[in-house]
Write a protein that holds these residues in place. Structure first.
Motif, PDB file in Angstrom:
ATOM      1  N   LEU A 273       0.854  -1.182   0.000  1.00 30.90           N
ATOM      2  CA  LEU A 273       0.000   0.000   0.000  1.00 30.90           C
ATOM      3  C   LEU A 273       0.895   1.238   0.000  1.00 30.90           C
ATOM      4  N   ILE A 274       0.853   2.001  -1.091  1.00 32.06           N
ATOM      5  CA  ILE A 274       1.697   3.190  -1.223  1.00 32.06           C
ATOM      6  C   ILE A 274       0.965   4.425  -0.720  1.00 32.06           C
ATOM      7  N   VAL A 275      -0.304   4.553  -1.115  1.00 30.67           N
ATOM      8  CA  VAL A 275      -1.104   5.720  -0.753  1.00 30.67           C
ATOM      9  C   VAL A 275      -2.314   5.247   0.030  1.00 30.67           C
ATOM     10  N   PRO A 276      -2.469   5.679   1.284  1.00 31.44           N
ATOM     11  CA  PRO A 276      -3.630   5.262   2.086  1.00 31.44           C
ATOM     12  C   PRO A 276      -4.944   5.748   1.473  1.00 31.44           C
ATOM     13  N   PHE A 277      -6.041   5.277   2.041  1.00 32.62           N
ATOM     14  CA  PHE A 277      -7.371   5.567   1.515  1.00 32.62           C
ATOM     15  C   PHE A 277      -7.840   6.934   2.015  1.00 32.62           C
ATOM     16  N   GLU A 278      -7.488   7.981   1.243  1.00 34.34           N
ATOM     17  CA  GLU A 278      -7.771   9.347   1.654  1.00 34.34           C
ATOM     18  C   GLU A 278      -8.616  10.116   0.658  1.00 34.34           C
ATOM     19  N   TYR A 279      -8.807   9.590  -0.558  1.00 32.54           N
ATOM     20  CA  TYR A 279      -9.327  10.414  -1.640  1.00 32.54           C
ATOM     21  C   TYR A 279     -10.707   9.950  -2.100  1.00 32.54           C
ATOM     22  N   THR A 280     -11.578  10.920  -2.411  1.00 32.00           N
ATOM     23  CA  THR A 280     -12.948  10.622  -2.824  1.00 32.00           C
ATOM     24  C   THR A 280     -13.074  10.439  -4.326  1.00 32.00           C
ATOM     25  N   ASP A 281     -12.079  10.854  -5.099  1.00 32.27           N
ATOM     26  CA  ASP A 281     -12.095  10.671  -6.545  1.00 32.27           C
ATOM     27  C   ASP A 281     -10.656  10.755  -7.050  1.00 32.27           C
ATOM     28  N   THR A 282     -10.418  10.186  -8.218  1.00 35.56           N
ATOM     29  CA  THR A 282      -9.082  10.224  -8.813  1.00 35.56           C
ATOM     30  C   THR A 282      -9.218  10.343 -10.326  1.00 35.56           C
ATOM     31  N   ARG A 283      -8.130  10.738 -10.977  1.00 34.29           N
ATOM     32  CA  ARG A 283      -8.060  10.768 -12.438  1.00 34.29           C
ATOM     33  C   ARG A 283      -6.898   9.890 -12.886  1.00 34.29           C
ATOM     34  N   LYS A 284      -6.978   9.417 -14.124  1.00 34.00           N
ATOM     35  CA  LYS A 284      -5.876   8.624 -14.673  1.00 34.00           C
ATOM     36  C   LYS A 284      -4.612   9.480 -14.697  1.00 34.00           C
ATOM     37  N   PRO A 285      -3.477   8.946 -14.254  1.00 34.59           N
ATOM     38  CA  PRO A 285      -2.258   9.765 -14.157  1.00 34.59           C
ATOM     39  C   PRO A 285      -1.730  10.187 -15.523  1.00 34.59           C
ATOM     40  N   THR A 286      -1.088  11.345 -15.543  1.00 39.21           N
ATOM     41  CA  THR A 286      -0.442  11.850 -16.749  1.00 39.21           C
ATOM     42  C   THR A 286       0.891  12.483 -16.365  1.00 39.21           C
ATOM     43  N   ASN A 287       1.901  12.171 -17.138  1.00 43.04           N
ATOM     44  CA  ASN A 287       3.218  12.779 -16.939  1.00 43.04           C
ATOM     45  C   ASN A 287       3.707  12.685 -15.490  1.00 43.04           C
ATOM     46  N   GLY A 288       3.475  11.528 -14.873  1.00 41.49           N
ATOM     47  CA  GLY A 288       4.022  11.279 -13.546  1.00 41.49           C
ATOM     48  C   GLY A 288       3.235  11.850 -12.391  1.00 41.49           C
ATOM     49  N   LEU A 289       2.105  12.483 -12.637  1.00 40.60           N
ATOM     50  CA  LEU A 289       1.297  13.074 -11.572  1.00 40.60           C
ATOM     51  C   LEU A 289      -0.117  12.507 -11.588  1.00 40.60           C
ATOM     52  N   PHE A 290      -0.692  12.392 -10.393  1.00 35.54           N
ATOM     53  CA  PHE A 290      -2.029  11.826 -10.207  1.00 35.54           C
ATOM     54  C   PHE A 290      -2.917  12.905  -9.586  1.00 35.54           C
ATOM     55  N   TRP A 291      -3.962  13.320 -10.319  1.00 31.28           N
ATOM     56  CA  TRP A 291      -4.947  14.208  -9.721  1.00 31.28           C
ATOM     57  C   TRP A 291      -5.829  13.398  -8.777  1.00 31.28           C
ATOM     58  N   LYS A 294      -9.810  15.584  -2.537  1.00 30.48           N
ATOM     59  CA  LYS A 294      -9.937  15.488  -1.074  1.00 30.48           C
ATOM     60  C   LYS A 294     -10.658  16.725  -0.568  1.00 30.48           C
ATOM     61  N   ASN A 295     -11.666  16.515   0.272  1.00 28.24           N
ATOM     62  CA  ASN A 295     -12.460  17.627   0.806  1.00 28.24           C
ATOM     63  C   ASN A 295     -13.023  18.496  -0.314  1.00 28.24           C
ATOM     64  N   GLY A 296     -13.413  17.851  -1.422  1.00 24.86           N
ATOM     65  CA  GLY A 296     -14.049  18.566  -2.513  1.00 24.86           C
ATOM     66  C   GLY A 296     -13.115  19.309  -3.438  1.00 24.86           C
ATOM     67  N   LYS A 297     -11.807  19.202  -3.232  1.00 26.21           N
ATOM     68  CA  LYS A 297     -10.834  19.930  -4.047  1.00 26.21           C
ATOM     69  C   LYS A 297      -9.816  18.970  -4.652  1.00 26.21           C
ATOM     70  N   TRP A 298      -9.344  19.314  -5.862  1.00 26.11           N
ATOM     71  CA  TRP A 298      -8.357  18.502  -6.557  1.00 26.11           C
ATOM     72  C   TRP A 298      -6.939  18.983  -6.260  1.00 26.11           C
ATOM     73  N   GLY A 299      -6.062  17.997  -6.048  1.00 25.55           N
ATOM     74  CA  GLY A 299      -4.638  18.259  -5.906  1.00 25.55           C
ATOM     75  C   GLY A 299      -3.873  17.148  -6.595  1.00 25.55           C
ATOM     76  N   HIS A 311      -4.424  20.819  -2.611  1.00 27.61           N
ATOM     77  CA  HIS A 311      -5.831  20.613  -2.964  1.00 27.61           C
ATOM     78  C   HIS A 311      -6.546  21.972  -2.975  1.00 27.61           C
ATOM     79  N   LEU A 312      -6.532  22.607  -4.178  1.00 30.94           N
ATOM     80  CA  LEU A 312      -7.057  23.955  -4.335  1.00 30.94           C
ATOM     81  C   LEU A 312      -8.164  24.070  -5.374  1.00 30.94           C
ATOM     82  N   TYR A 313      -8.268  23.101  -6.284  1.00 28.14           N
ATOM     83  CA  TYR A 313      -9.001  23.325  -7.520  1.00 28.14           C
ATOM     84  C   TYR A 313     -10.328  22.581  -7.560  1.00 28.14           C
TER      85      TYR A 313
END
Length: 453
Positions: A273-291, A294-299, A311-313
């Protein structure tokens, strides 16, 4: 990467192992070997080369003692509640003293009766390939680790991340009559045979399949997923609600998994387990980053789980080759780069992702296009527009349709689809009017001919 294999488990094979162990135990008494008359004082025995594991039973399931003896009946150990089967030189044992909750404590001894691994576990199993699992209290949960033949911990499941499963308060610790080493921790779904365990032992057929897999092995039990590696080490307990073997939301060194209504990531190579269960949604990663949301905001996190963009957007798109992502706060769009730096001010009604170096911008229901420097290659004049998914895109203005190139040059492509629709409607109306006019003329002609007659 090879696609992982799935298998739906229908039986817990530790029950079969218990039956196997019982089959190896020989009753003593009148059947004791003629040259071993001392065995008659014991209820049962098991022979291992030049030693014996023997058991006295005073009151079945309540009062019994187990010893290791040499071939002449000399006791090599004090009385224990139970001693299991020897495997790889060690046998599980349970001393007479119970823990504060009345459960047996499990450890390991060698054939000389020496304690190699202190009795401190709630449940365990015989060694296989130099390792075994052990279960023990871990806060509000029972935890599971793997240890080697010296008792050194090889791997510990991060059980605290599975907050709603394997709780001590929901468990039963059960063992077979007179067989304390056949003890296990059960979480009942429906008695008497429907339950979960923290440890999973597989059939030889499935074990062979797991060991042959190049990466991790996903399996399903009663609607929950677990993950085990090719070394037969359970990396994720059977608690996951969803996995992503098709890589719809995964990639770049992490596989998305779901626990409850939250998402995290595991390594598709090791199952950790690399990343604990903290996020309500995710996007497919691009260029090494994963959107991740959390708390209604994307980071953004990287493939180690480290937070790279706060997590601002409210909205965000994947990073393209131009090192840009379209983001929005309070309905205003702009662009940032992978460091989180704002590269296009967040002041537009809409901004698309970049492709071929160009982004589509909307202001007051009109569209235009800008490059990565923020320079507009067209005016904000188009009524309809599409992003540059190809080197040529389509735009509309003043009821006319154009093909637009990357340098902003227009090529007339026809009338607007809206104008075409108007033309079609007008043509239909004219057809109806002419058809009606022709019908009226024909009707008048018929009436005139009847009048002459």
């Amino acid at each position: 990467m090879l696609r992982p294999t799935f298998f739906n488990i229908t039986l817990l094979f530790f029950l079969l192992q218990s039956a196997w162990a019982a089959a190896q135990t020989k009753p003593a008494g009148s059947k004791a070997p003629g040259n071993k008359p001392w065995l008659k004082e014991y209820k049962e025995y098991r022979e291992y080369d030049d030693i014996y594991v023997v058991k006295k039973v005073s009151i079945p399931c309540r009062s019994y003692e187990t010893f290791i003896t040499d071939k002449n009946g000399r006791k090599l150990t004090p009385a224990y509640r139970d001693i299991g089967d020897f495997a790889e030189g060690l046998a599980e044992f349970v001393p007479m003293e119970l823990d504060a909750k009345g459960h047996g404590l499990h450890g390991f001894i060698d054939k000389r009766g020496k304690i190699v691994i202190e009795p401190k576990y709630t449940s365990t199993d015989r060694f296989r390939d130099g390792k075994t699992w052990v279960i023990y209290p871990s806060g509000k949960h029972y935890g599971l680790s793997y240890i080697d033949l010296t008792g050194k911990e090889i791997y510990r499941i991060p059980i605290h991340h599975y907050a709603n499963h394997y709780l001590i308060k929901d468990s039963d610790v059960d063992f077979l009559c007179n067989q304390d080493t056949k003890e296990d921790v059960l979480w009942w779904i429906q008695r008497p045979m429907d339950f979960f365990t923290l440890n999973f032992n597989f059939s030889r057929f499935i074990e062979k399949e797991i060991k042959a897999s190049k990466l991790i092995y996903h399996f399903n039990y009663k609607g929950k997923y677990g993950i085990i590696d090719k070394n037969m080490i359970l990396k994720v307990p059977v608690a996951l609600d969803d996995i992503d073997p098709e890589y719809k939301y995964s990639g770049q060194g992490m596989e998305r998994v779901q626990y409850g209504d939250k998402f995290g990531y595991i390594s598709p190579f090791t199952g950790d387990l690399i990343v604990p269960f903290e996020y309500t949604d995710t996007r497919k990663p691009t260029n090494g980053l994963f959107w991740v949301k959390k708390n209604g905001k994307w980071g953004c996190i990287d493939k180690t789980g480290k937070l790279r963009i706060q997590h601002l957007y409210d909205e965000a798109t994947g990073f393209t080759a131009e090192n840009r992502s379209a983001v929005a706060i309070n309905g205003k769009f702009g662009h940032i780069d992978k460091s989180g730096k704002v590269r296009t001010p967040l002041k537009y009604d809409f901004a698309s992702y970049y492709n071929h170096g160009i982004s589509m911008i909307r202001i007051d229901d009109k569209y235009g296009y800008m490059d990565t420097t923020g320079r507009f290659i067209t005016k904000i004049i188009y009524d309809e527009a599409l992003p540059f998914d190809h080197p040529i895109t389509t735009v509309e203005r003043s009821w006319l349709r154009f093909e637009l190139s990357l340098d902003g040059k227009e090529t007339f492509a026809g009338f607007s689809y809206k104008l075409n629709a108007v033309f079609i409607i007008i043509a239909v109306l004219i057809f109806i009017w002419l058809n009606n006019l022709l019908y009226q003329k024909m009707l008048k002609g018929r009436l005139a001919r009847k009048a002459k007659k």
